[in-house]
Scaffold this motif. Structure first.
Motif, PDB file in Angstrom:
ATOM      1  N   THR A  24      17.106  -4.600   5.580  1.00 38.98           N
ATOM      2  CA  THR A  24      17.806  -3.796   6.218  1.00 38.98           C
ATOM      3  C   THR A  24      18.053  -2.673   5.086  1.00 38.98           C
ATOM      4  OG1 THR A  24      18.479  -5.448   7.595  1.00 38.98           O
ATOM      5  CG2 THR A  24      19.778  -3.474   7.926  1.00 38.98           C
ATOM      6  N   LYS A  25      18.548  -3.141   4.022  1.00 40.92           N
ATOM      7  CA  LYS A  25      18.912  -2.080   3.118  1.00 40.92           C
ATOM      8  C   LYS A  25      17.951  -1.297   2.369  1.00 40.92           C
ATOM      9  CE  LYS A  25      22.672  -5.027   1.132  1.00 40.92           C
ATOM     10  NZ  LYS A  25      23.202  -5.736   0.005  1.00 40.92           N
ATOM     11  N   ASN A  26      16.935  -1.643   2.223  1.00 41.19           N
ATOM     12  CA  ASN A  26      15.675  -0.846   1.921  1.00 41.19           C
ATOM     13  C   ASN A  26      15.001  -0.022   3.112  1.00 41.19           C
ATOM     14  OD1 ASN A  26      15.510  -0.983  -0.811  1.00 41.19           O
ATOM     15  ND2 ASN A  26      14.394  -3.046  -0.569  1.00 41.19           N
ATOM     16  N   GLN A  27      15.313  -0.558   4.435  1.00 38.97           N
ATOM     17  CA  GLN A  27      14.889   0.280   5.482  1.00 38.97           C
ATOM     18  C   GLN A  27      15.597   1.280   5.467  1.00 38.97           C
ATOM     19  OE1 GLN A  27      15.444  -2.032   9.195  1.00 38.97           O
ATOM     20  NE2 GLN A  27      16.004  -0.178  10.409  1.00 38.97           N
ATOM     21  N   ARG A  28      17.073   1.245   5.568  1.00 40.29           N
ATOM     22  CA  ARG A  28      18.007   2.488   5.274  1.00 40.29           C
ATOM     23  C   ARG A  28      17.678   3.507   4.295  1.00 40.29           C
ATOM     24  NH1 ARG A  28      24.061   1.348   4.369  1.00 40.29           N
ATOM     25  NH2 ARG A  28      23.198   1.152   2.318  1.00 40.29           N
ATOM     26  N   VAL A  29      17.585   3.068   3.058  1.00 45.17           N
ATOM     27  CA  VAL A  29      17.039   3.981   2.052  1.00 45.17           C
ATOM     28  C   VAL A  29      15.756   4.555   2.430  1.00 45.17           C
ATOM     29  CG1 VAL A  29      16.545   3.988  -0.629  1.00 45.17           C
ATOM     30  CG2 VAL A  29      18.347   2.574   0.324  1.00 45.17           C
ATOM     31  N   ALA A  30      14.825   4.185   2.622  1.00 44.32           N
ATOM     32  CA  ALA A  30      13.436   4.743   3.065  1.00 44.32           C
ATOM     33  C   ALA A  30      13.612   5.733   4.152  1.00 44.32           C
ATOM     34  CB  ALA A  30      12.240   3.659   3.312  1.00 44.32           C
ATOM     35  N   ALA A  52       0.821  -1.150  -0.102  1.00 39.17           N
ATOM     36  CA  ALA A  52      -0.069  -0.069  -0.078  1.00 39.17           C
ATOM     37  C   ALA A  52       0.899   1.290  -0.015  1.00 39.17           C
ATOM     38  CB  ALA A  52      -1.113  -0.106   1.242  1.00 39.17           C
ATOM     39  N   PHE A  53       2.066   1.193   0.821  1.00 42.31           N
ATOM     40  CA  PHE A  53       2.727   2.616   0.942  1.00 42.31           C
ATOM     41  C   PHE A  53       3.676   2.467  -0.402  1.00 42.31           C
ATOM     42  CE2 PHE A  53       2.737   1.820   5.589  1.00 42.31           C
ATOM     43  CZ  PHE A  53       1.848   2.716   5.994  1.00 42.31           C
ATOM     44  N   GLN A  54       4.208   1.474  -1.124  1.00 41.51           N
ATOM     45  CA  GLN A  54       4.730   1.621  -2.284  1.00 41.51           C
ATOM     46  C   GLN A  54       3.638   2.156  -3.478  1.00 41.51           C
ATOM     47  OE1 GLN A  54       6.184  -2.529  -2.621  1.00 41.51           O
ATOM     48  NE2 GLN A  54       8.010  -1.801  -1.982  1.00 41.51           N
ATOM     49  N   LYS A  55       2.590   1.818  -3.519  1.00 43.10           N
ATOM     50  CA  LYS A  55       1.451   2.444  -4.301  1.00 43.10           C
ATOM     51  C   LYS A  55       1.505   3.969  -4.064  1.00 43.10           C
ATOM     52  CE  LYS A  55      -0.897  -1.825  -5.426  1.00 43.10           C
ATOM     53  NZ  LYS A  55      -2.334  -2.585  -4.791  1.00 43.10           N
ATOM     54  N   ALA A  56       1.238   4.196  -2.722  1.00 45.97           N
ATOM     55  CA  ALA A  56       1.124   5.637  -2.505  1.00 45.97           C
ATOM     56  C   ALA A  56       2.215   6.570  -3.114  1.00 45.97           C
ATOM     57  CB  ALA A  56       0.754   5.800  -0.947  1.00 45.97           C
ATOM     58  N   ALA A  57       3.772   5.919  -2.735  1.00 51.68           N
ATOM     59  CA  ALA A  57       4.712   6.538  -3.075  1.00 51.68           C
ATOM     60  C   ALA A  57       4.830   6.727  -4.567  1.00 51.68           C
ATOM     61  CB  ALA A  57       6.198   5.711  -2.674  1.00 51.68           C
ATOM     62  N   LYS A  58       4.215   5.990  -5.442  1.00 53.60           N
ATOM     63  CA  LYS A  58       4.217   6.091  -7.003  1.00 53.60           C
ATOM     64  C   LYS A  58       3.209   7.411  -7.231  1.00 53.60           C
ATOM     65  CE  LYS A  58       5.194   1.440  -8.178  1.00 53.60           C
ATOM     66  NZ  LYS A  58       4.319   0.179  -8.364  1.00 53.60           N
ATOM     67  N   ASP A  88      16.439   7.460   5.403  1.00 54.67           N
ATOM     68  CA  ASP A  88      16.992   8.286   4.847  1.00 54.67           C
ATOM     69  C   ASP A  88      16.289   9.286   4.025  1.00 54.67           C
ATOM     70  OD1 ASP A  88      19.130   7.408   6.241  1.00 54.67           O
ATOM     71  OD2 ASP A  88      20.366   6.706   4.862  1.00 54.67           O
ATOM     72  N   ALA A  89      15.505   8.637   3.058  1.00 59.35           N
ATOM     73  CA  ALA A  89      14.717   9.533   2.302  1.00 59.35           C
ATOM     74  C   ALA A  89      13.533  10.421   3.008  1.00 59.35           C
ATOM     75  CB  ALA A  89      13.884   8.574   1.325  1.00 59.35           C
ATOM     76  N   ALA A  90      12.803   9.522   4.083  1.00 59.20           N
ATOM     77  CA  ALA A  90      12.087  10.395   4.997  1.00 59.20           C
ATOM     78  C   ALA A  90      12.674  11.334   5.566  1.00 59.20           C
ATOM     79  CB  ALA A  90      11.527   9.281   5.915  1.00 59.20           C
ATOM     80  N   LEU A  91      13.889  11.102   5.818  1.00 56.68           N
ATOM     81  CA  LEU A  91      14.676  12.593   6.737  1.00 56.68           C
ATOM     82  C   LEU A  91      15.166  13.511   5.758  1.00 56.68           C
ATOM     83  CD1 LEU A  91      16.986  10.033   9.068  1.00 56.68           C
ATOM     84  CD2 LEU A  91      15.118  11.830   9.880  1.00 56.68           C
ATOM     85  N   SER A  92      15.499  13.237   4.572  1.00 53.60           N
ATOM     86  CA  SER A  92      15.845  14.090   3.529  1.00 53.60           C
ATOM     87  C   SER A  92      14.585  15.139   3.108  1.00 53.60           C
ATOM     88  CB  SER A  92      16.390  13.517   2.476  1.00 53.60           C
ATOM     89  OG  SER A  92      15.815  12.905   1.609  1.00 53.60           O
ATOM     90  N   ARG A  93      13.405  14.539   3.259  1.00 48.08           N
ATOM     91  CA  ARG A  93      12.146  14.987   2.756  1.00 48.08           C
ATOM     92  C   ARG A  93      11.453  15.785   3.856  1.00 48.08           C
ATOM     93  NH1 ARG A  93      11.582   9.807  -0.773  1.00 48.08           N
ATOM     94  NH2 ARG A  93      12.449  10.693  -2.586  1.00 48.08           N
ATOM     95  N   GLY A  94      11.829  15.567   5.075  1.00 44.93           N
ATOM     96  CA  GLY A  94      11.330  16.544   6.281  1.00 44.93           C
ATOM     97  C   GLY A  94      10.121  15.571   6.946  1.00 44.93           C
ATOM     98  N   THR A  95      10.234  14.481   7.328  1.00 39.62           N
ATOM     99  CA  THR A  95       9.102  13.491   7.883  1.00 39.62           C
ATOM    100  C   THR A  95       8.809  14.397   9.091  1.00 39.62           C
ATOM    101  OG1 THR A  95       8.564  11.512   8.673  1.00 39.62           O
ATOM    102  CG2 THR A  95      10.879  12.111   9.024  1.00 39.62           C
ATOM    103  N   GLU A  96       7.556  14.110   9.401  1.00 44.16           N
ATOM    104  CA  GLU A  96       6.732  14.628  10.893  1.00 44.16           C
ATOM    105  C   GLU A  96       7.462  13.614  11.775  1.00 44.16           C
ATOM    106  OE1 GLU A  96       2.654  15.189  11.068  1.00 44.16           O
ATOM    107  OE2 GLU A  96       2.661  14.979   8.882  1.00 44.16           O
ATOM    108  N   ASP A 101       6.180  11.086   4.851  1.00 40.06           N
ATOM    109  CA  ASP A 101       5.954  10.490   5.744  1.00 40.06           C
ATOM    110  C   ASP A 101       5.635   8.859   5.108  1.00 40.06           C
ATOM    111  OD1 ASP A 101       6.199  12.096   7.828  1.00 40.06           O
ATOM    112  OD2 ASP A 101       4.332  13.144   7.367  1.00 40.06           O
ATOM    113  N   ILE A 102       5.350   8.883   3.782  1.00 38.60           N
ATOM    114  CA  ILE A 102       5.164   7.594   2.976  1.00 38.60           C
ATOM    115  C   ILE A 102       6.586   6.897   3.150  1.00 38.60           C
ATOM    116  CG2 ILE A 102       4.901   6.403   0.853  1.00 38.60           C
ATOM    117  CD1 ILE A 102       2.642   8.922   0.167  1.00 38.60           C
ATOM    118  N   GLN A 103       7.621   7.542   2.992  1.00 38.14           N
ATOM    119  CA  GLN A 103       8.882   6.974   2.867  1.00 38.14           C
ATOM    120  C   GLN A 103       8.958   6.470   4.299  1.00 38.14           C
ATOM    121  OE1 GLN A 103      11.018   6.535   0.446  1.00 38.14           O
ATOM    122  NE2 GLN A 103       9.307   7.060  -0.941  1.00 38.14           N
ATOM    123  N   TYR A 104       8.602   7.182   5.415  1.00 35.67           N
ATOM    124  CA  TYR A 104       8.821   6.725   6.911  1.00 35.67           C
ATOM    125  C   TYR A 104       8.090   5.567   7.194  1.00 35.67           C
ATOM    126  CZ  TYR A 104       7.600   6.453  11.603  1.00 35.67           C
ATOM    127  OH  TYR A 104       7.574   5.894  13.046  1.00 35.67           O
TER     128      TYR A 104
END
Length: 167
Positions: free
Chosen positions: A80-86, A52-58, A88-96, A65-68
Motif C-alpha cells: 500500500t505505501k509504495n502504491q500511494r507513492v507510485a 520490469a517496471f522498476q528497471k524501466a524507471a531506472k 502520486d508520482a504518476a499523477l505529478s508527472r502527467g500520466t495518460e 506511465d511507468i510510475q502508474y
C-alpha cells in the motif's frame, strides 16, 4: 514488432519469447522492459512485472506511465505505501491514466487511514473517469466510516445514475 503483435493476440508465451530475445540484444531497451511488465501484469506475474517496471524507471525516472504501472503492480502485491507513492508520482508527472492513478492513490490512502486524502482522490477519480464503479463504492464507504452519511448517500445516488442497471 512481432512481440507486440503476439501480445495483442494474447499469445503471452510467444510475446515473452520475443521480448526476452530483444532484451538479450538490448537489455536497457525501454519498449521491451515496459512490454515485459505489461505482459507479466496480464499474466498476473506481479513480482516479475514490478521488476520490469522498476528497471524501466531506472532508465527513464520521469516517465509517468511507468510510475502508474508500478502503482498497479504494488496494488496487486498489497504494498500500500509504495502504491500511494507510485500513484502520486504518476499523477505529478502527467500520466495518460489519471482516473486510474487517482483511484490507486485513493485506495492506498483509504487503507492507510488517510481519509481526507482518500476522499479527495476518489472525487478526482470519479470526475476524470465517471465510469469507475468501485470508486463510487469506496468513496461511499469512506464517507460512511467518517459518519458522513449524507455524503455517502449523495455519492451512492451519483453512482446509481452512472450505473442504473447495477443491483
Amino acid at each position: 514488432v512481432r512481440a507486440f503483435i503476439y501480445y495483442d493476440q494474447k499469445n503471452y508465451d510467444a510475446a515473452l519469447d520475443d521480448i526476452h530475445k530483444g532484451l538479450a540484444l538490448e537489455p536497457n531497451d525501454l519498449r521491451f522492459l515496459k512490454g515485459l511488465g505489461e505482459i507479466d501484469m496480464d499474466r498476473k506475474a506481479f513480482p516479475a512485472a514490478l521488476d520490469a517496471f522498476q528497471k524501466a524507471a531506472k532508465i527513464k525516472p520521469d516517465d509517468a506511465d511507468i510510475q502508474y504501472n508500478m502503482a498497479r503492480a504494488y496494488f496487486a502485491l498489497g504494498d500500500t505505501k509504495n502504491q500511494r507513492v507510485a500513484a502520486d508520482a504518476a499523477l505529478s508527472r502527467g500520466t495518460e491514466f489519471p482516473g486510474e492513478a487517482f483511484y490507486l492513490s485513493a485506495d492506498a490512502n483509504q487503507k492507510l487511514g488517510n481519509y481526507a486524502a482518500a476522499i479527495d482522490a476518489y472525487k478526482k477519480a470519479i470526475n476524470v473517469k465517471p465510469d469507475m464503479f468501485q470508486a463510487y463504492v469506496n468513496l461511499a464507504e469512506v464517507y460512511r466510516n467518517e459518519n458522513r452519511f449524507n455524503d455517502a448517500i449523495a455519492i451512492s445516488k451519483q453512482g446509481f445514475k452512472a450505473f442504473p442497471n447495477d443491483g
